[in-house]
Design a protein around this motif. Structure first.
Motif, PDB file in Angstrom:
ATOM      1  N   ASP A  37       6.215   7.668  -4.508  1.00  0.00           N
ATOM      2  CA  ASP A  37       5.496   8.636  -3.666  1.00  0.00           C
ATOM      3  C   ASP A  37       4.062   8.866  -4.137  1.00  0.00           C
ATOM      4  O   ASP A  37       3.190   9.184  -3.341  1.00  0.00           O
ATOM      5  CB  ASP A  37       6.240   9.985  -3.654  1.00  0.00           C
ATOM      6  N   ASP A  38       3.825   8.725  -5.442  1.00  0.00           N
ATOM      7  CA  ASP A  38       2.482   8.957  -5.979  1.00  0.00           C
ATOM      8  C   ASP A  38       1.680   7.668  -5.813  1.00  0.00           C
ATOM      9  O   ASP A  38       1.583   6.843  -6.722  1.00  0.00           O
ATOM     10  CB  ASP A  38       2.598   9.370  -7.456  1.00  0.00           C
ATOM     11  N   LEU A  95       0.817  -1.217   0.000  1.00  0.00           N
ATOM     12  CA  LEU A  95       0.000   0.000   0.000  1.00  0.00           C
ATOM     13  C   LEU A  95       0.849   1.264   0.000  1.00  0.00           C
ATOM     14  O   LEU A  95       0.440   2.303  -0.517  1.00  0.00           O
ATOM     15  CB  LEU A  95      -0.941  -0.006   1.209  1.00  0.00           C
ATOM     16  N   THR A  96       2.012   1.202   0.628  1.00  0.00           N
ATOM     17  CA  THR A  96       2.915   2.354   0.687  1.00  0.00           C
ATOM     18  C   THR A  96       4.316   1.832   0.993  1.00  0.00           C
ATOM     19  O   THR A  96       4.450   0.794   1.642  1.00  0.00           O
ATOM     20  CB  THR A  96       2.477   3.341   1.792  1.00  0.00           C
ATOM     21  N   ARG A 156      -2.920   1.525 -13.331  1.00  0.00           N
ATOM     22  CA  ARG A 156      -3.493   2.822 -13.738  1.00  0.00           C
ATOM     23  C   ARG A 156      -3.902   2.797 -15.219  1.00  0.00           C
ATOM     24  O   ARG A 156      -4.766   3.552 -15.642  1.00  0.00           O
ATOM     25  CB  ARG A 156      -2.479   3.946 -13.544  1.00  0.00           C
ATOM     26  N   ASP A 157      -3.224   1.951 -16.006  1.00  0.00           N
ATOM     27  CA  ASP A 157      -3.449   1.958 -17.457  1.00  0.00           C
ATOM     28  C   ASP A 157      -4.248   0.763 -17.955  1.00  0.00           C
ATOM     29  O   ASP A 157      -4.819   0.808 -19.037  1.00  0.00           O
ATOM     30  CB  ASP A 157      -2.095   1.913 -18.211  1.00  0.00           C
ATOM     31  N   ALA A 209       2.521  -2.606  -6.444  1.00  0.00           N
ATOM     32  CA  ALA A 209       3.355  -1.661  -5.707  1.00  0.00           C
ATOM     33  C   ALA A 209       2.557  -0.390  -5.406  1.00  0.00           C
ATOM     34  O   ALA A 209       1.501  -0.156  -6.022  1.00  0.00           O
ATOM     35  CB  ALA A 209       4.608  -1.357  -6.525  1.00  0.00           C
ATOM     36  N   PRO A 210       3.031   0.447  -4.483  1.00  0.00           N
ATOM     37  CA  PRO A 210       2.263   1.633  -4.074  1.00  0.00           C
ATOM     38  C   PRO A 210       1.874   2.552  -5.230  1.00  0.00           C
ATOM     39  O   PRO A 210       0.830   3.195  -5.188  1.00  0.00           O
ATOM     40  CB  PRO A 210       3.226   2.361  -3.123  1.00  0.00           C
ATOM     41  N   ASN A 211       2.688   2.607  -6.283  1.00  0.00           N
ATOM     42  CA  ASN A 211       2.403   3.517  -7.405  1.00  0.00           C
ATOM     43  C   ASN A 211       1.511   2.876  -8.470  1.00  0.00           C
ATOM     44  O   ASN A 211       1.249   3.479  -9.500  1.00  0.00           O
ATOM     45  CB  ASN A 211       3.717   3.967  -8.054  1.00  0.00           C
ATOM     46  N   GLY A 212       1.080   1.621  -8.219  1.00  0.00           N
ATOM     47  CA  GLY A 212       0.190   0.966  -9.184  1.00  0.00           C
ATOM     48  C   GLY A 212       0.895   0.011 -10.120  1.00  0.00           C
ATOM     49  O   GLY A 212       0.249  -0.641 -10.939  1.00  0.00           O
TER      50      GLY A 212
END
Ligand code: SF4
Ligand code: FES
Length: 359
Positions: free
Chosen positions: A32-33, A11-12, A268-269, A246-249
């Protein structure tokens, strides 16, 4: 097409600890995103549709996500078994009660050693006492408790005391895990790799403890692969049973796969199903068709799948080579050289380099 069984939701990568054996990526700014609550909820929904039955909420420290209760509620509502993998820093009683009410099934707490001085030195901050208090809360609220202890040169001599501590915590299971040499642990490998003598001592302690605690506490412990004849079937085979987000997707066949020179795949994609079934990252080493000799003609190829792709890449620069841990690998000397160094007198003087803190 195999169906994934477990999702590791990282998650982070933020974390209150700074463990010198951390195998998370070194370039943490790239993560970070973080995915939003709604994006994670979509990932969980798609994972359940793919057949995932277990959802491991991990990090970094997942308790740093303010939406953790909502995420647990979503995963549990989808019928997945939910496991919180935590340092336990930040697991107050009220937070724990919120997680229990949301349907969390299981808690795994990491402990670095059996006494505060060593544990806090390895963790990089004073955390030991807080972990013990949080572990007690886990038991009070009726969860099954797993304690995870990463073993290495700095703590393996105290396995008897570590098992005694875990017994005191009334844990149901202890995982005496081996260090995975990625990220910061790779930098610290010389200070973390145990000697033969240390491992033999630990084996004996574990054997006796298993006999004594049979039926009360499960003890998970395997020989570190650097000392084994054959590699482990890492992840049960590449993109066969597990996936990581991973945290950034970024979706990954295993937590270390972001190191490999393969095209990224992001939730995300694309949908998780499209990534699982068709992405170059997930299909690159699925099955046995990608293998070269000695794996291609080896009768263990369906047993260990040629070992770990990330370790092959880490050690040889080519992820399609046989894991150098295997004694049949033409690159096996890369492992035996490290093992010999760990057993040489100078190996005892290696000092841990502390991982920078990133909370
Ligand atoms: Fe496993 Fe490949 Fe070694 Fe055979 S040669 S034991 S398949 S790693
Ligand atoms: Fe990536 Fe083993 S850690 S395949």
């Amino acid at each position: 097409m195999p169906e994934p069984f477990g999702l590791l939701a990282e998650l982070t990568y933020r974390c209150p600890l700074a463990c010198s054996y951390c195998s998370n990526p070194l370039e943490l700014a790239a993560y970070d995103d973080e995915l939003t609550t709604a994006q994670w909820q979509r990932v969980f929904t798609e994972a359940a549709e793919l057949g995932v039955l277990q959802c491991h909420l991990s990090g970094g420290e997942p308790l740093l996500r303010r939406d953790l209760v909502d995420l647990v509620r979503t995963a549990a509502g989808l019928g997945m078994y939910t496991n919180l993998v935590t340092s336990a820093i930040g697991l107050s009683r009220s937070r724990a009660e919120g997680l229990r009410d949301a349907g969390l099934d299981h808690v795994q707490v990491s402990v670095q050693a059996d006494e505060p001085a060593t544990a806090d030195r390895i963790a990089g901050i004073p955390a030991f006492e807080r972990k013990l208090r949080a572990a007690a809360v886990v038991k009070e609220l009726g969860w099954p408790l797993t304690v995870n202890v990463v073993l290495h040169r700095q703590n393996v001599d105290r396995v008897a005391e570590i098992i005694a501590l875990v017994e005191d915590l009334d844990a149901d299971r202890v995982e005496l895990a081996n260090t995975q040499y990625y990220g910061w642990a790779w930098r610290n490998r010389a200070a973390l790799l145990p000697s033969r003598e240390q491992l033999a001592g630990a084996e004996e302690v574990v054997r006796a403890a298993r006999a004594r605690l049979a039926g009360r506490m499960e003890i998970v412990h395997v020989l570190p692969d650097y000392y084994a004849e054959y590699p482990k079937p890492c992840m049960g085979g590449w993109a066969a049973r597990q996936l990581t987000v991973a945290p950034n997707g970024d979706a990954l066949p295993c937590p270390a796969a972001q190191t490999l020179p393969l095209p990224r795949a992001s939730v995300r994609d694309q949908s998780l199903r499209a990534i699982w079934e068709d992405s170059p990252l997930f299909t690159a080493y699925r099955g046995t068709g990608w293998m070269r000799d000695p794996c291609r003609s080896c009768d263990r190829r369906e047993t260990d799948f040629g070992g770990c792709r990330c370790q092959a890449f880490q050690l040889t620069g080519d992820a399609a080579r046989t894991d150098p841990v295997c004694h049949l690998s033409p690159d096996h000397a890369l492992v035996t050289d490290a093992v010999e160094a760990a057993n040489a007198p100078a190996g005892r003087d290696e000092v841990l380099v502390p991982r920078p803190h990133r909370g």
